[in-house]
Enzyme design. Sequence first.
Site, mmCIF file in Angstrom:
data_model
loop_
_atom_site.group_PDB
_atom_site.id
_atom_site.type_symbol
_atom_site.label_atom_id
_atom_site.label_comp_id
_atom_site.label_asym_id
_atom_site.label_seq_id
_atom_site.Cartn_x
_atom_site.Cartn_y
_atom_site.Cartn_z
ATOM 1 N N HIS A 46 8.869 26.141 15.985
ATOM 2 C CA HIS A 46 8.937 26.946 14.725
ATOM 3 C C HIS A 46 7.334 26.893 14.161
ATOM 4 O O HIS A 46 7.171 27.516 12.987
ATOM 5 C CB HIS A 46 9.982 26.478 13.856
ATOM 6 C CG HIS A 46 11.350 26.637 14.169
ATOM 7 N ND1 HIS A 46 11.966 27.866 14.544
ATOM 8 C CD2 HIS A 46 12.127 25.705 14.529
ATOM 9 C CE1 HIS A 46 13.299 27.629 15.041
ATOM 10 N NE2 HIS A 46 13.329 26.176 14.939
ATOM 11 N N CYS A 79 -4.886 -1.647 -9.066
ATOM 12 C CA CYS A 79 -5.785 -2.292 -9.935
ATOM 13 C C CYS A 79 -4.992 -3.562 -10.193
ATOM 14 O O CYS A 79 -3.867 -3.898 -10.286
ATOM 15 C CB CYS A 79 -5.796 -1.629 -11.457
ATOM 16 S SG CYS A 79 -6.763 -0.111 -11.177
ATOM 17 N N TRP A 108 -8.766 0.309 -8.678
ATOM 18 C CA TRP A 108 -8.398 1.446 -7.598
ATOM 19 C C TRP A 108 -8.637 2.637 -8.724
ATOM 20 O O TRP A 108 -7.874 3.014 -9.679
ATOM 21 C CB TRP A 108 -7.313 1.426 -7.048
ATOM 22 C CG TRP A 108 -6.807 2.638 -6.391
ATOM 23 C CD1 TRP A 108 -6.809 2.672 -4.971
ATOM 24 C CD2 TRP A 108 -6.219 3.918 -6.640
ATOM 25 N NE1 TRP A 108 -6.541 3.700 -4.438
ATOM 26 C CE2 TRP A 108 -5.967 4.615 -5.489
ATOM 27 C CE3 TRP A 108 -5.699 4.422 -7.952
ATOM 28 C CZ2 TRP A 108 -5.450 5.795 -5.310
ATOM 29 C CZ3 TRP A 108 -5.085 5.659 -7.821
ATOM 30 C CH2 TRP A 108 -4.858 6.385 -6.591
ATOM 31 N N LYS A 124 1.319 6.116 9.423
ATOM 32 C CA LYS A 124 0.498 4.749 9.854
ATOM 33 C C LYS A 124 -0.674 5.209 10.477
ATOM 34 O O LYS A 124 -1.732 4.714 10.148
ATOM 35 C CB LYS A 124 1.252 4.128 10.898
ATOM 36 C CG LYS A 124 2.570 3.100 10.317
ATOM 37 C CD LYS A 124 2.256 2.222 9.254
ATOM 38 C CE LYS A 124 2.222 2.641 7.898
ATOM 39 N NZ LYS A 124 3.222 2.537 7.369
ATOM 40 N N ASN A 174 -4.861 -1.360 -16.460
ATOM 41 C CA ASN A 174 -4.289 -0.895 -15.410
ATOM 42 C C ASN A 174 -3.334 0.370 -15.885
ATOM 43 O O ASN A 174 -2.411 0.071 -16.549
ATOM 44 C CB ASN A 174 -3.421 -1.819 -14.502
ATOM 45 C CG ASN A 174 -2.766 -1.498 -13.404
ATOM 46 O OD1 ASN A 174 -3.019 -0.316 -12.969
ATOM 47 N ND2 ASN A 174 -2.107 -2.252 -12.661
ATOM 48 N N GLY A 175 -3.315 1.393 -15.100
ATOM 49 C CA GLY A 175 -2.547 2.556 -15.698
ATOM 50 C C GLY A 175 -3.474 3.890 -16.074
ATOM 51 O O GLY A 175 -4.583 3.923 -15.799
ATOM 52 N N LYS A 187 -2.265 -0.485 -2.295
ATOM 53 C CA LYS A 187 -0.873 -1.316 -2.408
ATOM 54 C C LYS A 187 -0.321 -1.064 -3.741
ATOM 55 O O LYS A 187 -0.936 -1.182 -4.561
ATOM 56 C CB LYS A 187 -0.787 -2.564 -1.931
ATOM 57 C CG LYS A 187 0.535 -3.417 -1.573
ATOM 58 C CD LYS A 187 0.620 -3.067 0.087
ATOM 59 C CE LYS A 187 1.879 -3.562 0.648
ATOM 60 N NZ LYS A 187 2.221 -2.787 1.845
ATOM 61 N N GLU A 191 6.599 8.786 9.915
ATOM 62 C CA GLU A 191 6.197 7.228 9.901
ATOM 63 C C GLU A 191 5.117 6.952 10.728
ATOM 64 O O GLU A 191 3.899 6.480 10.418
ATOM 65 C CB GLU A 191 7.287 6.171 9.873
ATOM 66 C CG GLU A 191 7.034 4.876 9.698
ATOM 67 C CD GLU A 191 6.084 4.537 8.366
ATOM 68 O OE1 GLU A 191 5.921 5.075 7.612
ATOM 69 O OE2 GLU A 191 5.657 3.160 8.501
ATOM 70 N N GLU A 230 -3.362 6.744 7.775
ATOM 71 C CA GLU A 230 -3.792 5.957 6.576
ATOM 72 C C GLU A 230 -4.612 4.991 6.994
ATOM 73 O O GLU A 230 -5.715 4.548 6.274
ATOM 74 C CB GLU A 230 -2.669 5.627 5.642
ATOM 75 C CG GLU A 230 -1.714 4.627 6.516
ATOM 76 C CD GLU A 230 -0.565 4.272 5.571
ATOM 77 O OE1 GLU A 230 -0.766 4.222 4.299
ATOM 78 O OE2 GLU A 230 0.510 3.650 6.110
ATOM 79 N N ARG A 290 -4.505 -4.647 -4.298
ATOM 80 C CA ARG A 290 -3.946 -3.641 -5.206
ATOM 81 C C ARG A 290 -4.755 -2.778 -5.361
ATOM 82 O O ARG A 290 -4.540 -1.576 -6.153
ATOM 83 C CB ARG A 290 -3.483 -4.535 -6.464
ATOM 84 C CG ARG A 290 -2.254 -5.533 -6.396
ATOM 85 C CD ARG A 290 -1.963 -6.008 -7.594
ATOM 86 N NE ARG A 290 -1.313 -5.070 -8.576
ATOM 87 C CZ ARG A 290 -0.029 -5.002 -8.822
ATOM 88 N NH1 ARG A 290 0.721 -5.941 -7.987
ATOM 89 N NH2 ARG A 290 0.327 -4.257 -9.478
HETATM 90 C C1 F6R Z 1 2.267 3.536 3.641
HETATM 91 C C2 F6R Z 1 2.622 2.785 2.284
HETATM 92 C C3 F6R Z 1 3.187 3.672 1.112
HETATM 93 C C4 F6R Z 1 4.171 3.270 0.385
HETATM 94 C C5 F6R Z 1 4.568 3.897 -0.793
HETATM 95 C C6 F6R Z 1 5.766 3.418 -1.607
HETATM 96 O O1 F6R Z 1 2.001 2.675 4.578
HETATM 97 O O2 F6R Z 1 2.563 1.398 2.155
HETATM 98 O O3 F6R Z 1 3.262 5.058 1.573
HETATM 99 O O4 F6R Z 1 5.284 2.882 1.184
HETATM 100 O O5 F6R Z 1 3.326 3.932 -1.655
HETATM 101 O O6 F6R Z 1 5.429 1.929 -1.956
HETATM 102 P P1 F6R Z 1 6.761 1.177 -2.148
HETATM 103 O O7 F6R Z 1 7.759 0.839 -1.296
HETATM 104 O O8 F6R Z 1 6.147 -0.215 -2.715
HETATM 105 O O9 F6R Z 1 7.674 1.759 -3.413
#
Ligand code: F6R
Length: 607
Positions: free
Chosen positions: A503, A2, A73, A484, A99-100, A602, A480, A487, A27
């Site tokens: 396993h 948000c 969001w 990627k 936001n929150g 994000k 990772e 997501e 965001r």
């Molecule tokens: C995946 C991604 C998320 C962030 C996670 C932590 O591509 O971006 O998994 O890595 O939300 O975010 P930060 O590093 O900002 O604490």
Amino acid sequence: MCGIIGYCGPRRAAPLLIEGLRRMEYRGYDSAGICLGAPGGLALIKTAGKVKALAEKVPADLEGNCGIGHTRWATHGLVNEQNAHPHTDIQKRFALVHNGIIENYLSLKQELQAEGFVFQSETDSEVLVALLTGLYRGDLEKAVKEALGRVEGTYGLACLCIDEPGLIVGARNGSPLVVGIGDGEMFLASDYNAMIAHTRQVVYCEDGEVITLTASGFRTTDLANRRIEKSIDHIDGTGAEAEKAGFPTFMEKEICEQPESVDRAMRGRLSRETGSAVLGGLNMSARELRSVGRIRILSAGTSYYAALAACYMIESLARIPSTAELASEVRYANPLVEPDTLFFVISQSGETADTLFALRELKRKGARVLGVCNVVGSTIAREADGGIYIHAGPEIAVASTKAFTSTLTAFLLFALSMARSRDLSLKAGLALIDELSAVPGKIQSLLDRRQDLDLLAQKYLWAGNFLYLGRGINYPLALEGALKLKEISYIHAEGTSSAEMKHGPIALINESFPTVMILPQDSLRGKNISNLKEIKARQGKVIALATAGDEEISSLADDVFFIPPAEELLNPLLAAVPLQLFAYYLARRLGRNVDQPRNLAKSVTVE
Ligand code: F6R
């Protein structure tokens, strides 16, 4: 998660609010809205969908010099116009963006409904509006403080009242808020990027603070009405870094920036004289660093995978026992804080609630906690006892890419400096510095061959599932790579250690369940090859990331992408790039919005 923006000044607020929301859209991007104190009353415009849809709804001649805006969001309530912020009361006397999460909203809502307040949305945020309407006696700041005294939870908020034109009241508890000081105008936002085109003078708000803002200035008080003096910070950069610069997406731009971003993480920090790294921000003396007996690294998502790899680096170079843990778990696990343990929290955004709250819990217990962050001045960066800025530059695409490789680089430097203060020789330190200095060029050589990964993605467009395997320091890379892919493409993918496959996950393997194997020429190559053969024996397809020159892999795997040779601990910096690009091209070919994938945002500022 948000975005909040507020503006008071001589200019028309609407275009400034929309521009700010655009800059913060990463965001949260499921709905958006603005509300202005306009000549005939409060003008409220909201929409489900992106900021672009909002901009189309806002009349070009909309009057009003003071307003608030929000990009959402969803946490409570469906994605629709009613649940979009700002929220107002029926009479449209108050407007609020939040936001929150208000955790006691259900009991408050029932109480307020019984008193006759008519709710228009399913959100938790609307109880704040309802509280304001009941508590307001001609002083918005006072009403906000009283309302906040009744809520439990987290908030960054901004609100307006029709009876006090030209005034915005904001408050913070757990969700970021920054004041921007312009020339005869003031901004309030959850992210300074929202106003960077208009001012570089910012004031970071802290939890428990209430900000009262007009065009001519602001004041900060706490809930008990005590005045708080604030200092002004200066933000570098122009905001141009947050533009696509000719790339079709932010994600592609950010992947392609990695030669520079990795270089920036090292710049000025490597010393050939000492064969070590200089990390001034740790705020720890050589003696204190020398007495560290254990390292625990807390984080979430991609940052957690970086932490797993960082532990390999630290243990192997500096021989200090190190563990990576999910911040969200540590916070509620009543963590043990031993005197010789050094804690790290990793957070690109510096605002992730799970990580921030774990940091606070540890600090409350007297732990020393260092932060590894990208966003300068972020809450975690400010609250940590010291740390390392990764200097990756703004990461706008929701999926983290360059922050991952820059974080790995930062930890290599930390491991090198810890190792050199213990038993790593000058010669070995210098050899690692040489290897590190070659990484940006090697990443560039991978990027130069990125069309091959696009072709590979095209070839595997049919697959509905992927398994990712790696071992040792490349095990976190498997996690990772899978993250990627899922997501941004919404293709199911899971990562595990190559050794763990037998396993359980091997049960998944057949001709329609391909595996991506990170298989460089390292000490575990032989073991990985055995696993590869086990997959082939079950008709599974294998895409291998192998070291250039390792021709045997070409004869074993269905497809191979070669990465340049490197010292074992540096392989993840190289393997990360083709994994990111493979996911990227698959997602693009499937027509996904890679910068703003569904359901994600994000900077996750809620728990
Ligand atoms: C995946 C991604 C998320 C962030 C996670 C932590 O591509 O971006 O998994 O890595 O939300 O975010 P930060 O590093 O900002 O604490």
